[in-house]
Write a protein that holds these residues in place. Structure first.
Motif, PDB file in Angstrom:
ATOM      1  N   HIS A 226      45.763  40.003  48.550  1.00 52.36           N
ATOM      2  CA  HIS A 226      47.108  39.911  48.223  1.00 52.36           C
ATOM      3  C   HIS A 226      47.374  40.104  46.940  1.00 52.36           C
ATOM      4  O   HIS A 226      46.558  39.914  46.072  1.00 52.36           O
ATOM      5  CB  HIS A 226      47.271  38.300  48.612  1.00 52.36           C
ATOM      6  CG  HIS A 226      48.603  37.583  48.231  1.00 52.36           C
ATOM      7  ND1 HIS A 226      49.124  37.612  47.119  1.00 52.36           N
ATOM      8  CD2 HIS A 226      49.522  37.270  48.935  1.00 52.36           C
ATOM      9  CE1 HIS A 226      50.443  36.915  46.990  1.00 52.36           C
ATOM     10  NE2 HIS A 226      50.668  36.852  48.453  1.00 52.36           N
ATOM     11  N   ALA A 227      48.191  40.787  46.735  1.00 51.50           N
ATOM     12  CA  ALA A 227      48.734  41.466  45.357  1.00 51.50           C
ATOM     13  C   ALA A 227      48.796  40.482  44.367  1.00 51.50           C
ATOM     14  O   ALA A 227      48.392  40.570  43.161  1.00 51.50           O
ATOM     15  CB  ALA A 227      50.149  42.567  45.483  1.00 51.50           C
TER      16      ALA A 227
ATOM     17  N   SER B 232      59.917  47.205  49.791  1.00 48.52           N
ATOM     18  CA  SER B 232      59.182  47.606  48.694  1.00 48.52           C
ATOM     19  C   SER B 232      57.916  48.310  49.173  1.00 48.52           C
ATOM     20  O   SER B 232      57.082  48.756  48.615  1.00 48.52           O
ATOM     21  CB  SER B 232      59.022  46.447  47.584  1.00 48.52           C
ATOM     22  OG  SER B 232      60.066  46.231  46.969  1.00 48.52           O
ATOM     23  N   LYS B 233      57.683  47.699  50.346  1.00 50.65           N
ATOM     24  CA  LYS B 233      56.560  47.987  51.056  1.00 50.65           C
ATOM     25  C   LYS B 233      56.594  49.511  51.627  1.00 50.65           C
ATOM     26  O   LYS B 233      55.398  50.079  51.863  1.00 50.65           O
ATOM     27  CB  LYS B 233      56.093  47.134  52.228  1.00 50.65           C
ATOM     28  CG  LYS B 233      55.879  45.823  51.895  1.00 50.65           C
ATOM     29  CD  LYS B 233      55.689  44.684  53.169  1.00 50.65           C
ATOM     30  CE  LYS B 233      55.431  43.261  52.691  1.00 50.65           C
ATOM     31  NZ  LYS B 233      55.059  42.590  53.924  1.00 50.65           N
TER      32      LYS B 233
ATOM     33  N   PHE C  94      54.225  47.078  42.607  1.00 48.46           N
ATOM     34  CA  PHE C  94      54.209  45.796  42.121  1.00 48.46           C
ATOM     35  C   PHE C  94      54.202  45.743  40.545  1.00 48.46           C
ATOM     36  O   PHE C  94      53.335  45.956  39.930  1.00 48.46           O
ATOM     37  CB  PHE C  94      52.908  44.842  42.241  1.00 48.46           C
ATOM     38  CG  PHE C  94      53.129  43.574  42.074  1.00 48.46           C
ATOM     39  CD1 PHE C  94      53.918  42.925  42.179  1.00 48.46           C
ATOM     40  CD2 PHE C  94      51.749  42.804  41.917  1.00 48.46           C
ATOM     41  CE1 PHE C  94      53.828  41.214  41.969  1.00 48.46           C
ATOM     42  CE2 PHE C  94      51.528  41.429  41.715  1.00 48.46           C
ATOM     43  CZ  PHE C  94      52.814  40.782  41.675  1.00 48.46           C
TER      44      PHE C  94
ATOM     45  N   SER D 278      47.085  46.845  47.019  1.00 50.14           N
ATOM     46  CA  SER D 278      47.657  46.300  48.252  1.00 50.14           C
ATOM     47  C   SER D 278      49.348  46.609  48.095  1.00 50.14           C
ATOM     48  O   SER D 278      50.047  46.488  48.965  1.00 50.14           O
ATOM     49  CB  SER D 278      47.246  44.727  47.952  1.00 50.14           C
ATOM     50  OG  SER D 278      48.125  44.069  48.804  1.00 50.14           O
ATOM     51  N   GLN D 279      49.740  46.469  46.854  1.00 51.47           N
ATOM     52  CA  GLN D 279      51.389  46.749  46.645  1.00 51.47           C
ATOM     53  C   GLN D 279      51.511  47.777  45.489  1.00 51.47           C
ATOM     54  O   GLN D 279      51.629  47.296  44.340  1.00 51.47           O
ATOM     55  CB  GLN D 279      51.814  45.221  46.485  1.00 51.47           C
ATOM     56  CG  GLN D 279      53.506  45.356  46.541  1.00 51.47           C
ATOM     57  CD  GLN D 279      54.018  43.967  46.430  1.00 51.47           C
ATOM     58  OE1 GLN D 279      53.398  42.901  46.606  1.00 51.47           O
ATOM     59  NE2 GLN D 279      55.210  43.837  45.633  1.00 51.47           N
TER      60      GLN D 279
ATOM     61  N   SER E 231      61.507  42.583  48.997  1.00 47.81           N
ATOM     62  CA  SER E 231      60.068  42.436  49.220  1.00 47.81           C
ATOM     63  C   SER E 231      59.431  43.503  50.237  1.00 47.81           C
ATOM     64  O   SER E 231      58.597  44.235  50.129  1.00 47.81           O
ATOM     65  CB  SER E 231      59.178  41.247  49.244  1.00 47.81           C
ATOM     66  OG  SER E 231      57.832  41.216  49.545  1.00 47.81           O
TER      67      SER E 231
ATOM     68  N   GLU F 240      56.546  52.987  50.764  1.00 46.78           N
ATOM     69  CA  GLU F 240      55.851  53.970  49.573  1.00 46.78           C
ATOM     70  C   GLU F 240      56.617  54.838  49.078  1.00 46.78           C
ATOM     71  O   GLU F 240      56.723  55.210  47.772  1.00 46.78           O
ATOM     72  CB  GLU F 240      54.497  54.488  50.078  1.00 46.78           C
ATOM     73  CG  GLU F 240      53.443  54.996  48.681  1.00 46.78           C
ATOM     74  CD  GLU F 240      52.302  55.302  49.040  1.00 46.78           C
ATOM     75  OE1 GLU F 240      51.593  55.866  48.268  1.00 46.78           O
ATOM     76  OE2 GLU F 240      51.570  54.825  49.976  1.00 46.78           O
TER      77      GLU F 240
END
Length: 271
Positions: A197-198, A6-7, A232, A228-229, A3, A9
């Motif tokens: 929040h995603a 994954s932030k 996702f 946000s994500q 996780s 980009e």
């Protein structure tokens, strides 16, 4: 750690569902990499003993089957969140050295709770939820609730609880209206903690479409989830669904192809 990475980009990081498909499977690394369509594999383990934990991690360049970095850590369980951030940042830095420049934030892990026991109950809830059957889903609800009994403001446990009840409702495994009512109550609490929040916005998109039949709001919340994500996969699948209904096959295809690139072995992606 998945996780956290994954932030970033500029990195395409395979989701937990697809990467954990290979857990305990004795397959050649190149075959795993081909199925996941990746050039670098992250391998590791966690061993627990009392209040101590040993974590190992190594990065493998698939093209030449070479381990270009490995390390191990001995830490206390109480330091879990700091260790997650430390390891994630170190892995990101080693990937940047190996692959070329990309931007990394000062922190990649946001501490979810101050209580390690609440976090452990949340992880157990997540473990059962992703099995996608009514028995395990009801078990996940019990575990998410145990996490919330310890920390009522643990947003991922609130979102997980809502996700579980919405799954039971949509799949017909529980009474529709009461299950959605519990899910919405959890979502309202989550919204007060972090409205961006995603996972929260993904579920709000589902509720807007499947309960309120509001296409515009569903698209709004799904878009907000991706803002946000951006990587996702659940939100990309939802966007594909919504654009497909609209007849915008170009955008629908873009979203499902992205979902496939980060979550290729997920049954829902294939469906």
């Amino acid at each position: 750690i998945i996780s956290a990475l994954s932030k970033i980009e500029q990195l395409k990081v395979t989701s937990r569902t697809s990467s954990f498909f290979f857990k305990e499977k004795k397959l050649p690394l190149k075959e795993i990499a081909n199925q996941l369509d990746v050039t670098v594999l992250l391998e590791g383990s966690v061993r627990l003993g009392g209040d101590k934990m040993r974590i190992t991690a190594q990065l493998i360049d698939v093209a030449d089957d070479a381990h270009f970095w490995s390390e191990s850590w001995d830490r206390s369980r109480d330091d879990l969140f700091d260790v997650q951030d430390e390891i994630s940042l170190l892995i990101a830095d080693r990937l940047r050295e190996h692959m070329g420049h990309f931007d990394i934030d000062d922190h990649l892990v946001n501490k979810q709770t101050d209580d390690i026991n609440a976090y452990e109950w949340y992880l157990k809830g997540r473990f059962h939820y992703v099995k996608w059957n009514p028995e395990d889903c009801n078990t996940s609800i019990k575990y998410y609730q145990k996490a919330l009994d310890i920390d009522p403001e643990m947003i991922d446990a609130l979102v997980g609880l809502a996700d579980s009840y919405s799954f039971l409702a949509v799949a017909g495994f529980a009474p529709r209206a009461p299950s959605w009512a519990i899910a919405v109550e959890a979502l309202e609490k989550a919204k007060k903690i972090d409205a961006d929040h995603a996972g929260l916005n993904y579920l709000l998109a589902n509720h807007a479409f499947f309960i309120n039949a509001d296409y515009g709001k569903a698209l709004h919340f799904a878009t907000k989830s991706l803002q946000s994500q951006p990587n996702f996969p659940e939100a990309h699948r939802m966007m594909c669904f919504l654009y497909g209904l609209k007849g915008d096959t170009k955008r629908a295809t873009e979203h499902i192809h992205y979902a496939k690139s980060v979550d290729p072995l997920n049954p829902e992606t294939r469906f």
